[in-house]
Write an enzyme that holds these catalytic residues in place. Structure first.
Site, PDB file in Angstrom:
ATOM      1  N   THR A 208       0.912  -1.342   0.012  1.00 45.76           N
ATOM      2  CA  THR A 208       0.097  -0.083   0.096  1.00 45.76           C
ATOM      3  C   THR A 208       0.797   1.140   0.053  1.00 45.76           C
ATOM      4  O   THR A 208       1.918   1.210   0.546  1.00 45.76           O
ATOM      5  CB  THR A 208      -0.887  -0.145   1.132  1.00 45.76           C
ATOM      6  OG1 THR A 208      -1.694  -1.114   1.044  1.00 45.76           O
ATOM      7  CG2 THR A 208      -1.661   1.235   1.374  1.00 45.76           C
ATOM      8  N   ARG A 236     -13.064  -8.349  -1.285  1.00 45.91           N
ATOM      9  CA  ARG A 236     -12.473  -8.405  -0.140  1.00 45.91           C
ATOM     10  C   ARG A 236     -12.022  -6.721   0.274  1.00 45.91           C
ATOM     11  O   ARG A 236     -11.511  -6.195  -0.916  1.00 45.91           O
ATOM     12  CB  ARG A 236     -11.169  -9.042   0.035  1.00 45.91           C
ATOM     13  CG  ARG A 236     -10.423  -9.026   1.232  1.00 45.91           C
ATOM     14  CD  ARG A 236      -9.334  -8.059   1.296  1.00 45.91           C
ATOM     15  NE  ARG A 236      -8.301  -7.953   2.198  1.00 45.91           N
ATOM     16  CZ  ARG A 236      -7.492  -7.040   2.409  1.00 45.91           C
ATOM     17  NH1 ARG A 236      -7.034  -6.376   1.557  1.00 45.91           N
ATOM     18  NH2 ARG A 236      -6.587  -7.134   3.328  1.00 45.91           N
ATOM     19  N   VAL A 237     -12.451  -6.528   1.142  1.00 43.81           N
ATOM     20  CA  VAL A 237     -11.836  -4.947   1.492  1.00 43.81           C
ATOM     21  C   VAL A 237     -11.031  -5.040   2.734  1.00 43.81           C
ATOM     22  O   VAL A 237     -11.268  -5.569   3.698  1.00 43.81           O
ATOM     23  CB  VAL A 237     -13.185  -3.820   1.708  1.00 43.81           C
ATOM     24  CG1 VAL A 237     -12.591  -2.496   2.141  1.00 43.81           C
ATOM     25  CG2 VAL A 237     -13.850  -3.862   0.264  1.00 43.81           C
ATOM     26  N   GLY A 238      -9.900  -4.210   2.710  1.00 39.71           N
ATOM     27  CA  GLY A 238      -8.811  -4.214   4.119  1.00 39.71           C
ATOM     28  C   GLY A 238      -9.026  -2.841   4.701  1.00 39.71           C
ATOM     29  O   GLY A 238     -10.196  -2.111   4.665  1.00 39.71           O
ATOM     30  N   THR A 259      -0.067   0.894   6.675  1.00 40.63           N
ATOM     31  CA  THR A 259       0.260  -0.460   5.846  1.00 40.63           C
ATOM     32  C   THR A 259       0.314  -1.634   6.511  1.00 40.63           C
ATOM     33  O   THR A 259       1.206  -1.626   7.320  1.00 40.63           O
ATOM     34  CB  THR A 259       1.432  -0.054   4.637  1.00 40.63           C
ATOM     35  OG1 THR A 259       1.391  -1.268   3.895  1.00 40.63           O
ATOM     36  CG2 THR A 259       2.688   0.143   5.454  1.00 40.63           C
ATOM     37  N   GLY A 262      -4.136  -5.932   6.652  1.00 43.15           N
ATOM     38  CA  GLY A 262      -5.386  -5.044   6.830  1.00 43.15           C
ATOM     39  C   GLY A 262      -6.360  -5.480   7.946  1.00 43.15           C
ATOM     40  O   GLY A 262      -6.971  -4.821   8.389  1.00 43.15           O
TER      41      GLY A 262
HETATM   42  N1  ASP Z   1      -3.275  -2.906   4.219  1.00 40.04           N
HETATM   43  C1  ASP Z   1      -3.691  -3.105   3.035  1.00 40.04           C
HETATM   44  C2  ASP Z   1      -4.646  -4.139   2.743  1.00 40.04           C
HETATM   45  O1  ASP Z   1      -4.886  -4.916   3.764  1.00 40.04           O
HETATM   46  C3  ASP Z   1      -2.261  -3.885   2.555  1.00 40.04           C
HETATM   47  C4  ASP Z   1      -1.180  -3.334   2.420  1.00 40.04           C
HETATM   48  O2  ASP Z   1      -0.869  -2.609   3.476  1.00 40.04           O
HETATM   49  O3  ASP Z   1      -0.295  -3.527   1.634  1.00 40.04           O
HETATM   50  O4  ASP Z   1      -5.580  -4.197   1.822  1.00 40.04           O
END
Ligand code: ASP
Length: 341
Positions: A208, A236-238, A259, A262
């Site tokens: 991210t 899916r949503v983080g 980041t 998630g």
């Molecule tokens: N936090 C992000 C997610 O879970 C992934 C990431 O930080 O790379 O979608």
């Protein structure tokens, strides 16, 4: 005028090992982080708002194929891309976010329009795209987000899902080198959009992007954008588009962009927890962020990091993984960038 104006960014955290990163890839990452920080610095130097600085920084990170957001986003289990983004203004506490979009070029710009022009905070999928279209924002085919490097990560994630879970990036790179298509990857590196020794295990790949800033008027803002995690299920949503989990800003405390894994950041309401600890426990930015990343998240196996800034210009960039692409820049000073611990 606040003379402590500063911007901090991240390009994801994870199993980033010096031993599995080529010198040229390392140089490329530093150069990309530097360019983004310089652009953010310019916005702030010209008296632009923290909101402007974080939108611009994240827009540039989305356009850079090295990072998992916008062009360069990871693949879902269906081989597509679904993007999430959020932005928040610490001055007004206005926020905007979108999730599961497939065709908008810069999700952060849509989130910004949601913040500015909608009575709602979060739009999903088709509704988010309809809103973006009505706002005249740029659309692309889903294939625009494709990159050779992320495709290979997806293949590896699919093939090696079970045993790869605990492997680090060096093992992954070695495994990748042993595959017959390693040469095609080298060719794509020549094109400039692949990392043959992509140092992050795709199963632990948190790429991210995000930015936080304090402007010369004394206001803070945060923005975060992602393609999510490699091989995620469709829909899916983080944490990224959830205000308080992946992104938070309040002039009274701080601005935070996260980041990492998630699901754990959502369960810990990680970004807001940094601000809440400052408000309720009266601890410093540094102490609050350290507690969330080093104590609270690890309790539930939460891996990753964050960047945060407060109204005094303090900056912190903690992470509990092997590395996090990161940097910050103060007005009139050269940007500082780093990758490893
Ligand atoms: N936090 C992000 C997610 O879970 C992934 C990431 O930080 O790379 O979608």
């Amino acid at each position: 005028m606040n003379s402590n104006a500063v911007i901090a960014i991240h390009g994801g955290a994870g199993t980033i090992l010096r031993t599995s990163m080529s010198a040229s890839a390392e140089t490329e990452y530093h150069a990309a982080l530097n360019a983004v920080l310089s652009a953010g610095q310019r916005v702030l130097a010209e008296g632009g708002s923290a909101l402007d600085a974080v939108s611009e920084a994240v827009r540039l990170l989305e356009d850079c194929p090295l990072f998992n957001a916008g062009h360069g986003a990871v693949y879902t289990a269906a081989g597509t891309h679904e993007l999430d983004a959020a932005i928040m203004d610490g001055h007004t506490l206005d926020a905007g976010a979108i999730c599961c979009v497939k065709r908008v070029r810069n999700p952060v710009l849509v989130a910004r329009r949601v913040l500015e022009r909608s009575e709602h905070v979060l739009f999903t999928g088709e509704g988010a795209e309809a809103f973006a279209a009505a706002q005249g924002l740029e659309f692309v085919d889903n294939g625009y987000f494709d990159t050779e490097a992320r495709y290979r990560q997806w293949q590896l994630a699919r093939e090696q899902q079970r045993p790869m879970l605990d492997h680090d990036g060096a093992t992954l790179a070695a495994a990748a080198d042993a595959t017959p298509d390693a040469t095609s990857n080298a060719a794509s590196e020549a094109k400039g959009d692949a990392m043959p020794h992509e140092p992050i295990d795709p199963n632990r790949k948190f790429g991210t992007v995000g930015a936080v800033a304090l402007d010369r008027h004394g206001h803070v803002a945060a923005a975060t954008s992602t393609g999510g995690v490699t091989n995620k299920q469709v829909g899916r949503v983080g944490d990224t588009p959830l205000i308080g989990a992946g992104c938070y800003a309040d002039d009274a405390t701080c601005a935070v962009s996260t980041t990492g894994s998630g699901e754990m950041f959502m369960r810990m309401v990680a970004a807001y927890d940094v601000a809440a600890q400052m408000a309720y426990r009266r601890v410093t930015l540094e102490e609050a962020a350290h507690d969330v990343v080093m104590n609270r998240l690890p309790r539930i196996d939460g891996r990753g990091g964050l960047v945060a800034v407060d109204v005094h210009g303090n900056v912190t960039l903690p992470f509990n993984t092997e590395g996090m692409y990161r940097g910050f820049a103060r007005l009139g000073e050269a940007p500082v960038t780093a990758i490893y611990r």
